[in-house]
Design an enzyme around this catalytic site. Structure first.
Site, mmCIF file in Angstrom:
data_model
loop_
_atom_site.group_PDB
_atom_site.id
_atom_site.type_symbol
_atom_site.label_atom_id
_atom_site.label_comp_id
_atom_site.label_asym_id
_atom_site.label_seq_id
_atom_site.Cartn_x
_atom_site.Cartn_y
_atom_site.Cartn_z
ATOM 1 C CG HIS A 140 -1.680 -1.244 1.436
ATOM 2 N ND1 HIS A 140 -2.706 -1.622 0.613
ATOM 3 C CD2 HIS A 140 -1.571 -2.227 2.364
ATOM 4 C CE1 HIS A 140 -3.204 -2.784 1.023
ATOM 5 N NE2 HIS A 140 -2.531 -3.173 2.086
ATOM 6 C CB SER A 184 -0.586 0.446 -4.285
ATOM 7 O OG SER A 184 -1.152 0.490 -2.997
ATOM 8 C CB SER A 230 -4.379 0.889 -0.420
ATOM 9 O OG SER A 230 -3.394 0.369 -1.293
ATOM 10 C CG ASP A 239 0.699 -5.842 2.360
ATOM 11 O OD1 ASP A 239 0.043 -6.840 2.711
ATOM 12 O OD2 ASP A 239 0.501 -4.696 2.835
ATOM 13 C CD GLU A 260 3.614 -5.246 6.320
ATOM 14 O OE1 GLU A 260 4.854 -5.388 6.272
ATOM 15 O OE2 GLU A 260 3.057 -4.436 7.075
ATOM 16 C CG ASN A 269 1.204 -11.577 9.511
ATOM 17 O OD1 ASN A 269 0.633 -10.492 9.615
ATOM 18 N ND2 ASN A 269 0.706 -12.692 10.020
ATOM 19 C CE LYS A 285 2.003 -6.971 9.467
ATOM 20 N NZ LYS A 285 0.601 -7.358 9.270
ATOM 21 C CG ASP A 316 0.038 -3.973 10.787
ATOM 22 O OD1 ASP A 316 -1.145 -4.219 10.541
ATOM 23 O OD2 ASP A 316 0.842 -3.608 9.911
ATOM 24 C CG ASN A 317 -1.934 -8.379 11.697
ATOM 25 O OD1 ASN A 317 -1.038 -7.607 11.386
ATOM 26 N ND2 ASN A 317 -2.032 -9.587 11.188
ATOM 27 C CB CYS A 371 -7.471 -3.681 12.559
ATOM 28 S SG CYS A 371 -6.692 -4.292 11.034
ATOM 29 C CG HIS A 416 -4.291 -8.830 1.499
ATOM 30 N ND1 HIS A 416 -3.499 -7.769 1.872
ATOM 31 C CD2 HIS A 416 -3.999 -9.069 0.205
ATOM 32 C CE1 HIS A 416 -2.755 -7.401 0.846
ATOM 33 N NE2 HIS A 416 -3.041 -8.181 -0.183
ATOM 34 C CG HIS A 458 -2.818 -0.170 10.409
ATOM 35 N ND1 HIS A 458 -4.175 -0.300 10.249
ATOM 36 C CD2 HIS A 458 -2.327 -1.423 10.502
ATOM 37 C CE1 HIS A 458 -4.487 -1.576 10.245
ATOM 38 N NE2 HIS A 458 -3.392 -2.284 10.390
ATOM 39 C CB SER A 465 4.459 -3.263 10.241
ATOM 40 O OG SER A 465 3.372 -3.300 11.103
ATOM 41 C CD GLN A 477 8.136 -6.167 4.903
ATOM 42 O OE1 GLN A 477 9.191 -6.550 4.412
ATOM 43 N NE2 GLN A 477 6.980 -6.710 4.575
HETATM 44 P P1 NAI Z 1 -5.968 -14.642 11.646
HETATM 45 O O1 NAI Z 1 -5.690 -15.954 11.021
HETATM 46 O O2 NAI Z 1 -5.335 -14.284 12.947
HETATM 47 O O3 NAI Z 1 -7.559 -14.443 11.842
HETATM 48 C C1 NAI Z 1 -8.533 -14.824 10.929
HETATM 49 C C2 NAI Z 1 -9.656 -15.505 11.727
HETATM 50 O O4 NAI Z 1 -10.768 -15.740 10.873
HETATM 51 C C3 NAI Z 1 -9.223 -16.863 12.292
HETATM 52 O O5 NAI Z 1 -9.424 -16.899 13.693
HETATM 53 C C4 NAI Z 1 -10.103 -17.864 11.556
HETATM 54 O O6 NAI Z 1 -10.455 -18.986 12.362
HETATM 55 C C5 NAI Z 1 -11.318 -17.014 11.201
HETATM 56 N N1 NAI Z 1 -12.052 -17.514 10.040
HETATM 57 C C6 NAI Z 1 -11.572 -18.078 8.905
HETATM 58 N N2 NAI Z 1 -12.567 -18.380 8.064
HETATM 59 C C7 NAI Z 1 -13.710 -17.975 8.664
HETATM 60 C C8 NAI Z 1 -15.068 -18.002 8.269
HETATM 61 N N3 NAI Z 1 -15.451 -18.518 7.105
HETATM 62 N N4 NAI Z 1 -15.995 -17.486 9.126
HETATM 63 C C9 NAI Z 1 -15.620 -16.980 10.324
HETATM 64 N N5 NAI Z 1 -14.338 -16.938 10.751
HETATM 65 C C10 NAI Z 1 -13.396 -17.419 9.922
HETATM 66 O O7 NAI Z 1 -5.607 -13.557 10.538
HETATM 67 P P2 NAI Z 1 -5.405 -11.971 10.780
HETATM 68 O O8 NAI Z 1 -3.981 -11.697 11.037
HETATM 69 O O9 NAI Z 1 -6.427 -11.526 11.740
HETATM 70 O O10 NAI Z 1 -5.694 -11.421 9.316
HETATM 71 C C11 NAI Z 1 -6.993 -11.502 8.730
HETATM 72 C C12 NAI Z 1 -6.961 -10.856 7.344
HETATM 73 O O11 NAI Z 1 -6.671 -9.470 7.461
HETATM 74 C C13 NAI Z 1 -5.879 -11.410 6.409
HETATM 75 O O12 NAI Z 1 -6.371 -11.403 5.095
HETATM 76 C C14 NAI Z 1 -4.762 -10.396 6.556
HETATM 77 O O13 NAI Z 1 -3.885 -10.441 5.455
HETATM 78 C C15 NAI Z 1 -5.543 -9.120 6.651
HETATM 79 N N6 NAI Z 1 -4.914 -7.968 7.295
HETATM 80 C C16 NAI Z 1 -5.429 -6.747 6.949
HETATM 81 C C17 NAI Z 1 -4.939 -5.605 7.512
HETATM 82 C C18 NAI Z 1 -5.483 -4.283 7.117
HETATM 83 O O14 NAI Z 1 -4.902 -3.264 7.463
HETATM 84 N N7 NAI Z 1 -6.579 -4.207 6.416
HETATM 85 C C19 NAI Z 1 -3.839 -5.643 8.519
HETATM 86 C C20 NAI Z 1 -3.411 -6.979 8.847
HETATM 87 C C21 NAI Z 1 -3.940 -8.096 8.260
#
Ligand code: NAI
Length: 484
Positions: free
Chosen positions: A53, A76, A81, A140, A202, A227, A232, A236-237, A241, A347, A400, A408, A412
């Site tokens: 991003h 990006s 983003s 990322d 990332e 990650n 991180k 960050d997550n 968020c 993501h 963020h 984060s 990196q």
């Molecule tokens: P995580 O693996 O810690 O959490 C995801 C959760 O969703 C897990 O507990 C899993 O059991 C649950 N899950 C999976 N499928 C499901 C379903 N069908 N219904 C209900 N729950 C379900 O992953 P994390 O780190 O929380 O990341 C989640 C997403 O967010 C990823 O795609 C990651 O790349 C993205 N992300 C986005 C950020 C942003 O700024 N927008 C920042 C960091 C991560």
């Protein structure tokens, strides 16, 4: 100096530079790495293709990498983003850079790219002038890594598979891009992949892709899983968020969150941050989960846990955080309350079935403002979808804040130095590339770099206490299996 780049408007560079200057103050980790490594330049000779991003915070990362000696090209990793002023400032930079005579880095990113433009930009960061490709990727979500891997796979197979009806629009566009690049240079992806020492990834979703490639023996070069540095994903997550989910909702809709029912799909790191933030605003939070451990954690925090089939009908605000797909289906959306807000912070955009929504007969889409759309069903009720189902904290807001991104991006930067300078430590005894996390002492180093700015005063272990705990006075303080 002249170089290729593509951004919205270089006239925005001054506005971007002011924001970058303020961000630097909030990014002590990155600034301390500039201080520590600015003279020795461990990244001299590194040619980093960055797909992440293109925000103000990323500009500080880019300028840290170049201060450490790297050359970079940047795109990006999402069509919505980019902060156009940050992209412009990164291009213009340099002691004498001006919009007329830019002297910074080649950035290929603007807010609101089309899908074909997005993949052209990703190709542009991997296609260096002079024939020499990148030797490092900073990714990322794994799109740049996927382009190299799929490009090489299809190049070796002698053809790009034909586009079928089952392909998503994005995958069709992706195949067309690979087809074009191979028509221009039939050995392009083999040449590029051979030159790459490694990738630092990332996010959760990109890391997942890397482990899949390693498992199937297809990983072409070593990877550092940034990650899963504690500094991180547990910051960050979660805390990132916790900040930016509310920012996205407010800037998109300005709806009062207090008293509403907010449904958070997924209770991992991102879900925990989002649920906490929505609770803090006075929402009644409902969680959906598939993992019993995370479901139990949500229950212990006082959140009701139900499947989406139930929650769809009574939520006012929906946020998906799962990294999974079809978490909110077209049927769910059709059954929602009038003016329910539907958003994703995971993501990729496939957590919400946008294609299925668009296929509903008689449905109408009205743009309220960019990245905010009202979808009206034939019965007259409507829902509000943010960022077309793409990550709303970066599409509707600016992602963020700097301080959390400093954690984060310090990981990196350290990961880039590690992989570039010690590549051989990231392959197994048979020479097969591996995916590894950074050693714990570097994770602790990143945390340590952020303490002073917050006025944190650490307690120091005595020699005797350290012996009693079986750790070194200087750390690491926890065994590998500790979960924080
Ligand atoms: P995580 O693996 O810690 O959490 C995801 C959760 O969703 C897990 O507990 C899993 O059991 C649950 N899950 C999976 N499928 C499901 C379903 N069908 N219904 C209900 N729950 C379900 O992953 P994390 O780190 O929380 O990341 C989640 C997403 O967010 C990823 O795609 C990651 O790349 C993205 N992300 C986005 C950020 C942003 O700024 N927008 C920042 C960091 C991560």
């Amino acid at each position: 100096m002249s170089f290729d780049f593509k951004v919205r408007d270089l006239g925005l560079a001054e506005a971007g530079r002011h924001q970058i200057r303020l961000a630097e103050h909030e990014m002590p980790g990155l600034m301390s790495l500039r201080e520590e490594f600015g003279d020795s330049k461990p990244l001299a000779g590194a040619r980093v293709a960055g797909s992440l991003h293109m925000t103000v915070q990323t500009a500080v990362l880019i300028e840290t990498l170049t201060a450490l000696g790297a050359e970079v090209r940047w795109a990006s990793c999402n069509i919505y983003s980019t902060q156009d002023e940050a992209a412009a400032a990164a291009v213009v930079v340099g002691p004498n850079g001006t919009p007329e005579d830019p002297q910074g880095v080649p950035v290929f990113a603007w807010k609101g790219e089309t899908l074909p433009e997005y993949w052209e930009c990703t190709d542009a960061i991997l296609t260096w002038p002079g024939g020499e490709g990148p030797n490092m990727i900073l990714d990322d979500g794994g799109d740049a890594t996927m382009l190299v891997h799929k490009g090489r796979e299809w190049e070796t197979a002698g053809q790009v598979p034909p586009t079928t009806e089952e392909d998503s629009e994005e995958f069709g566009v992706f195949k067309a891009l690979v087809r074009r690049t191979l028509a221009e240079n039939p050995t392009k992806w083999t040449e590029i992949s051979k030159g790459i020492k490694g990738v630092t990834e990332e996010t959760t979703t990109g890391v997942h892709r890397l482990y899949e490639l390693a498992k199937s023996g297809e990983l072409l070069f070593p990877a550092i899983n940034v990650n899963d540095s504690v500094t991180k994903s547990k910051f960050d997550n979660k805390y990132g968020c916790r900040h930016s989910v509310i920012d996205g909702l407010n800037r998109a809709t300005d709806v009062l969150i207090a008293g509403k029912t907010a449904v958070v799909a997924g209770y991992g790191d991102v879900g925990k941050g989002c649920a906490d933030a929505l609770k803090g605003q006075g929402a009644r939070v409902v969680v959906t989960e598939v993992d019993p451990i995370c479901a139990l954690q949500a229950a212990m925090e006082g959140f009701q846990v139900v499947p989406m089939d139930k929650a769809a009908a009574y939520g006012d605000i929906f946020v998906t955080t799962t990294g999974c797909y079809d978490v909110i289906t077209a049927e769910h959306m059709a059954s929602m309350k009038n003016k329910a807000i539907v958003s994703n912070i995971g993501h990729f955009d496939n957590e919400i079935d946008m294609a299925g929504l668009a296929r509903i007969e008689g449905i109408e889409k009205t743009e309220i403002k960019p990245q905010v759309h009202e979808w009206t069903f034939p019965d007259g009720h409507s829902i509000i979808v943010l960022s077309e189902g793409r990550l709303m904290n970066l599409g509707n807001a600016t992602g963020h804040p700097s301080f959390v991104m400093s954690n984060s991006f310090s990981n990196q930067t350290i990961a880039q130095i590690e992989l570039f300078t010690k590549t051989e430590e990231y392959v197994d005894e048979d020479g097969k590339p591996e995916v590894k996390t950074l050693p714990k002492h570097l994770d602790e180093k990143v945390a340590r770099a952020h303490l002073e700015a917050l006025g944190v005063e650490l307690t120091e272990l005595t020699k005797e206490q350290a012996e009693y705990l079986g750790v070194d006075v200087a750390g690491p303080y926890k065994p590998e299996h500790y979960r924080y």
